[in-house]
Design an enzyme around this catalytic site. Structure first.
Site, short mmCIF file in Angstrom:
data_model
loop_
_atom_site.label_atom_id
_atom_site.label_comp_id
_atom_site.label_asym_id
_atom_site.label_seq_id
_atom_site.Cartn_x
_atom_site.Cartn_y
_atom_site.Cartn_z
N GLU A 58 1.69 3.28 -2.61
CA GLU A 58 0.43 3.53 -3.28
C GLU A 58 -0.04 4.97 -3.08
OE1 GLU A 58 -2.23 0.36 -1.99
OE2 GLU A 58 -1.67 -0.82 -3.75
N GLU B 162 3.42 -4.82 -6.90
CA GLU B 162 2.73 -5.76 -5.99
C GLU B 162 1.80 -6.65 -6.81
OE1 GLU B 162 0.68 -3.90 -2.70
OE2 GLU B 162 2.21 -2.34 -2.58
C1 GAL Z 1 -1.63 -2.90 -0.99
C2 GAL Z 1 -0.60 -2.12 -0.20
C3 GAL Z 1 0.35 -3.05 0.52
C4 GAL Z 1 -0.41 -4.12 1.24
C5 GAL Z 1 -1.30 -4.83 0.27
C6 GAL Z 1 -2.07 -5.98 0.88
O1 GAL Z 1 -2.70 -2.11 -1.39
O2 GAL Z 1 0.15 -1.27 -1.05
O3 GAL Z 1 1.15 -2.30 1.40
O4 GAL Z 1 -1.16 -3.54 2.26
O5 GAL Z 1 -2.21 -3.93 -0.29
O6 GAL Z 1 -2.76 -6.70 -0.09
#
Ligand code: GAL
Length: 692
Positions: free
Chosen positions: A172, A334
């Site tokens: 991110e 994600e």
């Molecule tokens: C995102 C991040 C991940 C993890 C996730 C948890 O923002 O990229 O590494 O921390 O949140 O929901």
């Protein structure tokens, strides 16, 4: 005119889309699904069991080494890939491809202790430290050098390995507002280059004659402080450009290092869709862009009482339409499988919602979906974060089951679908671009003039309307060709120049339909007002002149009228003086400018220019303006309720229901249901084939 555009679009469709066919993903796969796994978090004896179950559930790839720099390089210059080799081999044994990561978001402790100058410094002087993540400064040459060494080793090791499908850079990566002394030096260098070492040119651009701000040398310039509320905003504009460029350069350099070794693996990163940060798409070496998206974390951005369990209906759609046009495809790196740990309230998603989000990614054209994460962690910051399996490592969570269902459905559809670009002609006919430049937000937000003005909110009013039309939308920037879009909307496009106005004019004269909205082209690219009547850069194009603009109290909104219907506004209203060939669509009905125009349209060459000089309180005016325009252009539109969206890909229509009621979709004739039912429940999905 409309016919011509449709023909062009269909011709492009046949040629494989408006973008060069990307070589990474195959139409026949539709979409690939994977899950994050951190081998370093689990006993090695469990890896095989986990990969087997991952495979049995239907996953096709996994994701490694995202935060593992300490394990990959336990001492400076000593690398250990043996553990990762084992994990890659075991994943391959269960047909799981791997996305490899560069782990730059988590430097090992030896690095921070030996080279403390790499640490980010906040504006108030706090230096970040080891013990969390994302504490290293992208402006630090030492950090970059050590990161690049580690990445080179990793790329040499895995760049030729067919088990690795691609790479994710960093995690991110955001724009850092970092006061590390190295950032200040880099800012000065950025300015020296931009202004060709000419301090007078910078003084002119920044208007430093104002308040004695004049500089005699680049060495006197510092990073702007947010604590000083009246900081020169021309300087801030350049600072934000600089800050974004730091992130972009860091990613681009990482990517080029990997590409030296990796000939058949793609490289991307996982951006948070913070559209106004200005870095997304700014690293040209990347093969495509990916994003992360969390839908349910507390605040109710959804529809109805339980909307907080389903999420904002356009949150994924907006990201799809923003990321896809950059390079023709995108992945979602994600997507939550269940509860998260970092929200204000972390509720369970509504049963069905996880699958709804996956279909939402698919509907926009996504080529892969990766869930964060496979196992719920037993220790560390994210203990309460759900996974595909729970804390025992094997029990599948409700979200995990929804993943399983989605993957089954995708497999069921494979082999019976058309090419990506096969879409119905009426859908293609309403294809619309929204011209977007984050610099407009930066500029406007520094001088909002009305505390209730919201730049992204203004843009969303148009976007929401287009989605209710069932229109495919591309957010584009100025690097894109305009001519393939029947309609382009440029909302509150404040920073402009003659070259852009000429391009808009040319687009319209050749048959395009341009919608410009209030605050557009009022400043040059440095954020200065031209020495000319206010807002006059676009007068020849719109045919109007602006008399003045007004701003109202939110508790006492103003009124205007179009076609006998009344609308309200308060954030920004321009009082227009229309030219002879302008048609007035809406007029103010109150105040000392009662009867004067707020919205006009005119024909110019083969196209039209519509000017909306006002921002309504609720988006209803924007909706009716676009309805009127599309009707006039004979562009067929739908009238979907907020919360229901329809998109097409691979010869399939996908209808998503984010509302709190069942929605009855009327299937177009000659279509066949593939998944779901025409009465779509809350959080339900309907997929149909456009050819019987
Ligand atoms: C995102 C991040 C991940 C993890 C996730 C948890 O923002 O990229 O590494 O921390 O949140 O929901």
């Amino acid at each position: 005119m409309r016919k011509r555009f449709v023909t062009v679009l269909l011709a492009c469709s046949l040629a494989g889309g408006l973008f060069a066919q990307q070589p990474w993903f195959k139409d026949k796969d539709l979409t690939l699904t994977g899950a994050y796994y951190y081998p370093e978090h689990w006993d090695e004896s469990q890896w095989e069991r986990d990969f087997k179950q991952m495979h049995d559930l239907g996953f096709e790839f996994t994701h490694f080494a995202e935060f593992a720099w300490a394990q990959l390089e336990p001492e400076e210059g000593k690398y250990d890939f043996a553990w990762l080799d084992k994990a890659v081999a075991l994943a391959a044994k269960y047909d799981l491809k791997v996305i490899m990561c560069t782990s730059t978001a988590t430097p090992p402790v030896w690095l921070s202790r030996k080279y403390p100058e790499i640490l980010i410094k906040n504006e108030n002087g706090t230096v970040l430290d080891h013990g969390a993540r994302q504490h290293a400064s992208f402006a630090s040459p030492v950090y970059r050098e050590l990161a690049y060494k580690m990445i080179e080793k990793l790329a040499q090791h895995y760049g030729n390995d067919s088990r690795i499908i691609g790479w994710q850079l960093d995690n991110e990566p955001a724009v850092q507002f970092d006061y590390n002394p190295k950032a200040e030096l880099a800012f000065r260098d950025f300015l020296r280059e931009k202004y060709h070492h000419d301090i007078q040119a910078l003084n002119d651009a920044w208007g430093t004659a104002f308040w004695s701000e004049v500089y005699s040398s680049f060495d006197e310039i510092t990073l702007p402080k947010t604590a000083q509320m009246f900081m020169n905003h021309h300087q801030i504009l350049d600072y934000r450009r600089f800050a974004a460029s730091q992130t972009n350069d860091f990613l681009n350099e990482q990517c080029l290092l990997i590409k030296k070794q990796a000939k058949n693996q793609w490289v991307t990163t996982n951006y948070i869709p913070n559209y106004e940060e200005g870095h997304i798409g700014g690293s040209p070496a990347l093969d495509f862009q990916s994003y992360t998206r969390y839908m349910v974390y507390g605040d109710n951005e959804g529809i109805g009482r339980r909307g907080y369990r389903v999420g904002n209906p356009l949150r994924i759609a907006f990201a799809n339409d923003f990321f896809r046009p950059i390079q023709g495809t995108y992945g979602v790196m994600e997507l939550q499988p269940g509860q998260v740990n970092w929200g204000s309230i972390n509720p369970q998603p509504l049963p069905g919602a996880v699958r709804l989000w996956m279909w939402s990614v698919f509907a926009g054209g996504g080529d892969f979906i990766c869930t964060y994460r496979y196992r719920q962690p037993l220790y560390g910051t994210e203990q309460y974060h759900y996974g595909i399996v729970g804390t025992d490592g094997t029990t599948v969570t409700p979200g995990g089951r929804e993943y399983e269902q989605f993957m089954k459905e995708i497999r069921q559809l494979r082999g019976q679908v058309a090419a990506r670009e096969v879409k119905p002609a009426d859908y293609l006919a309403r294809r619309t671009a929204i011209l977007f430049n984050h610099e407009n937000s930066w500029s406007i937000e520094r001088q909002k003039q009305n505390r209730t003005w919201n730049t992204l909110g203004h843009i969303e009013k148009y976007y929401r309307t287009l989605k209710s039309f069932g229109a495919p939308v591309d957010f584009i920037n100025e690097s894109k060709e305009f001519s393939s879009y029947p309609v382009i909307i440029a909302p509150a496009y404040q920073l402009a120049d003659k070259a852009l106005v000429d391009r808009w004019t040319d687009y319209v004269k050749k048959g395009g339909n341009l919608v410009l909205t209030c605050r557009t082209a009022q400043k040059d690219r440095h954020g200065r007002l031209p020495e000319a009547p206010f807002g006059s850069m676009i007068n020849e194009l719109t045919g109007n002149e602006m008399e003045f603009y007004d701003l109202l109290l939110p508790e006492e909104p103003g009124k205007l009228r179009m076609d006998g219907k009344e609308y309200t506004w308060n954030t920004w209203g321009e009082i227009l003086k229309p030219g002879k060939d302008s048609q007035v669509w809406a007029t103010y009905t109150q105040e000392f400018y009662e009867g004067k125009p707020a919205v006009t349209t005119r024909k110019l060459g083969k196209g039209t220019v519509t000017y909306v000089g006002v921002d309504s309180t609720d988006g209803l005016l924007e909706k009716d303006i676009l309805k009127k325009l599309y009707a006039q252009l004979n562009i067929p539109v739908m009238d979907l309720p907020y919360g229901v969206t329809l998109e097409y890909r691979n010869g399939m229509g996908i209808v998503l229901n984010y509302t709190d009621k069942p929605y009855k979709f009327v299937l177009p004739s000659g279509t066949k249901v593939l998944i779901g039912e025409p009465v779509i429940p809350t959080a339900g999905v309907l997929v149909f084939s456009i050819a019987d």
